[in-house]
Motif scaffolding. Structure first.
Motif: not given
Length: 275
Positions: A69-92
């Motif tokens: 999701e493009p943002e106005p600033e190139s150093y902002s978070a353009w790529w976001r990934i969410r996942g579920q592991s065996e013990h918890s959810d995670w985000y990057t």
């Protein structure tokens, strides 16, 4: 009806001249289809709003999502990934100028089963010439020889919760640093995903970019050469073909495992004793 020619960034790779660009971590984002088309080839579903400038992809089991999701600033978070592991959810999350070749190492690892053993993070970097430091609180830092790229595993409260940060920054005249791009990784995400990303950081392999596709031309060298249009298109198609084949194999294996019949009862005859 003749289809009009529309000049867009999604043009075929055959339409431009490509240059080997070094170092890869300063080469700019590149073509996001290296990631998005590979995920779709693996069976991920496109959940994007066609009237909004973003891409939303969900894994077949809905345990992982990748959003561009493009943002106005190139150093902002353009790529976001969410996942579920065996013990918890995670985000990057990752900024626009994180090269797709580096980020794709992580998303490719999402498509593979977790390995039985995960390689340690830091030796791959120190073997590539990075310097490594750690302190009494457990914070760890590795720095690229160029002084621009770094990787940190750090905590606010010692030994409470750790975070991973990769950054490309330049020093300013006042003692600060200007950020070119950054990436934040959750310490609770599967360690083999972090290892895949950091191993790609350590690589010195050049990437192919057009002359005007590099955000910081004074920081890179570009030489005309390497694979060009037809070769790049063929390599990308071969990559997608390999991903599709691996996905079909995984689905067949899952189907066989779910259809595996229960063990049959023993048919061994019980001896009959006669009086």
């Amino acid at each position: 009806m003749i289809r009009p020619y529309l000049l867009t960034g999604a043009d075929d790779p055959r339409t431009r001249i490509w240059f080997e660009t070094r170092p890869r971590h300063l080469s700019g984002g590149g073509d996001p289809r290296r990631i998005t088309q590979a995920l779709r080839a693996a069976g991920w579903t496109n959940r994007s709003d066609p009237d909004y400038p973003h891409v939303v992809l969900a894994s077949p089991d809905y345990q992982h999502t990748v959003i561009l999701e493009p943002e106005p600033e190139s150093y902002s978070a353009w790529w976001r990934i969410r996942g579920q592991s065996e013990h918890s959810d995670w985000y990057t999350e990752f900024g626009a100028n994180v090269p797709v070749e580096i980020l794709a190492a992580l998303t490719d690892a999402l498509l593979q089963p977790a390995p039985e053993t995960t390689p340690d993070i830091w030796p791959a970097l120190t073997s590539a010439g990075w310097t490594y430091q750690h302190d009494e609180h457990g914070n760890e830092t590795a720095s690229h020889p160029d002084g621009i790229l770094s990787l940190r595993r750090w905590t606010v409260e010692p030994a409470e919760r750790f975070f991973w940060t990769a950054e490309a920054t330049l020093p300013t005249g006042g003692g600060g640093r200007n950020r070119l791009w950054s990436a934040s990784l959750d310490d609770s995400m599967p360690p083999h995903l972090i290892a895949a990303f950091t191993n790609a950081l350590a690589s010195d392999e050049p990437v192919q970019r057009g002359m005007h596709d590099v955000p910081h031309t004074h920081l890179v060298t570009q030489e005309q050469g390497g694979p060009q249009g037809e070769q790049l298109a063929a390599a990308h198609e071969a990559r997608l073909k390999s991903v599709r084949a691996a996905a079909r194999k995984a689905r067949r294996l899952t189907a066989l495992q779910t259809q595996q019949p229960a063990a049959a009862p023993s048919t061994r005859n019980t001896p009959v004793h006669h009086r």
